[in-house]
Design an enzyme around this catalytic site. Structure first.
Site, PDB file in Angstrom:
ATOM      1  N   THR A  38       0.831  -1.206   0.000  1.00  0.00           N
ATOM      2  CA  THR A  38       0.000   0.000   0.000  1.00  0.00           C
ATOM      3  C   THR A  38       0.864   1.254   0.000  1.00  0.00           C
ATOM      4  OG1 THR A  38      -1.643  -1.234   1.254  1.00  0.00           O
ATOM      5  CG2 THR A  38      -1.909   1.154   1.205  1.00  0.00           C
ATOM      6  N   HIS A  54       1.907   1.841  -3.495  1.00  0.00           N
ATOM      7  CA  HIS A  54       0.790   2.353  -4.293  1.00  0.00           C
ATOM      8  C   HIS A  54       0.572   3.847  -4.044  1.00  0.00           C
ATOM      9  CE1 HIS A  54      -0.898  -1.214  -6.147  1.00  0.00           C
ATOM     10  NE2 HIS A  54      -0.890  -1.861  -5.011  1.00  0.00           N
TER      11      HIS A  54
HETATM   12 ZN   LIG Z   1      -0.055  -2.899   5.097  1.00  0.00          ZN
END
Ligand SMILES: [Zn+2]
Ligand SMILES: [Zn+2]
Length: 339
Positions: A40, A43
């Site tokens: 994440t 990202h």
């Molecule tokens: Zn995580």
């Protein structure tokens, strides 16, 4: 204190001096010991709109309590070893009180832009969101509780029948976590498919009964050859366009698909195929406080592996380069920062 901060889209993270956190009345401040790098983080820091300049990421961490707020609950003391859910909620609403603070209306996430994260020497956490590490659980495992809890939550949502055949697509940290818990919760076969060869061996260590090198074999027939039938449950743990439709194609009648991978781009499916098969499609995210506790308990009893997913250990100075390297497929799985 020293911290690794996001600057702008397209430029490397940088090591900077930033103010140390001070605890609110119901907070703790931790001296960060270990913090994992999450997909994440990659990202949100490399795709538009990016993060506010100066954001400190890091939401998979464990450390030692150095300050305790006046009204902090949980009887925490300086020196306690803890990990924490990566958000601070109000502490009093029904969601916060029942451990489901992700749903709290005033919840602020840690390390994703709202509150500073743990790519730093110190981090502020809510006492209500903190959990003590059992004596036998080290800081590295403490920092792995978050990604393991993602897998646990996904597997709970999948309601795997005892003896079911399970396909896990993707052997990154999330896929590995899902594989561990799918086996733990009674799956007969846990077959993991992956394109990065280095990760297939890791999948075996994390509970896979078999693996499929998706570069060399077609996943559907390969799964049937290993499990003796089609997958009752498919976990999508990659998050790229096209994969949902592939899962629908692989699923048998009344199969279940659980989407854990976070695809940030528009994706297309042909619903009719899913309709004809009466497929159950579920999307899952994050975890409940109970998931953190069970993961900690199972680490303490040595019943789930964790540390084997750590392929790289870096310090704050080494983080910007390691972070860049993670953006292109390699042998890395979980990169752990030790501070
Ligand atoms: Zn995580
Ligand atoms: Zn709340």
């Amino acid at each position: 204190m020293r911290a690794v901060v996001f600057k702008e889209l397209g430029s490397e993270l940088g090591v900077e001096d930033v103010p140390e956190p001070t605890p609110g009345a119901s907070d703790l401040v931790l001296r960060v010991k270990s913090c994992g790098v999450c997909g994440t983080d990659l990202h949100v820091s490399s795709l538009p709109p990016g993060l506010p300049a100066g954001t400190v990421m890091g939401h998979e961490f464990a450390g030692e309590v150095v300050e305790v707020g006046r009204q902090a609950t949980g009887d925490f003391r300086v020196g306690d070893r803890v990990c924490a859910l990566p958000y601070i909620g109000c502490g009093t609403c029904v969601h916060c009180v029942t451990g489901d603070g992700m749903l709290c209306a005033s919840m602020q996430s840690t390390g994703l832009g709202a509150l500073p994260g743990a790519y730093a020497e110190y981090v502020r956490v809510g006492a209500n969101e903190a959990l003590r590490l059992p004596e036998s659980v080290g800081f590295r495992e403490g920092a792995l509780v978050e990604p393991l809890s993602v897998g646990l939550h996904a597997v709970k949502k999948a309601r795997i029948a005892h003896g079911a055949n399970v396909l896990v697509i993707g052997a990154g940290p999330v896929g590995l976590s899902v594989a561990v818990w799918a086996r733990f919760f009674g799956a007969r076969s846990v077959v993991v498919s992956e394109r990065a060869a280095g990760r297939l061996e890791l999948a075996r260590q994390f509970g896979a009964t078999d693996v499929i090198d998706a570069n060399r074999e077609e996943v559907g027939p390969a799964f049937e050859a290993r499990a003796g039938g089609p997958p009752d449950v498919i976990f999508e743990c990659v998050g790229v366009p096209g994969l949902l439709q592939e899962c629908i194609g692989l699923a048998p009648h009344r199969g279940r698909i659980v989407v854990v991978g976070v695809c940030m781009a528009p994706d297309t499916i042909v619903p009719a195929i899913a309709v004809i098969k009466e497929i159950e499609l579920a999307f899952v995210v994050a975890y409940h406080r109970d998931d953190f506790q069970l993961t900690l308990d199972m680490f303490a009893r040595g019943r789930i592996p964790g540390a084997a997913m750590i392929t790289d250990v870096v310090d704050l100075d080494g983080l910007p380069a390691a972070f860049e390297a993670l953006k292109t497929p390699s042998t890395q799985c979980k990169v752990m920062i030790e501070i």
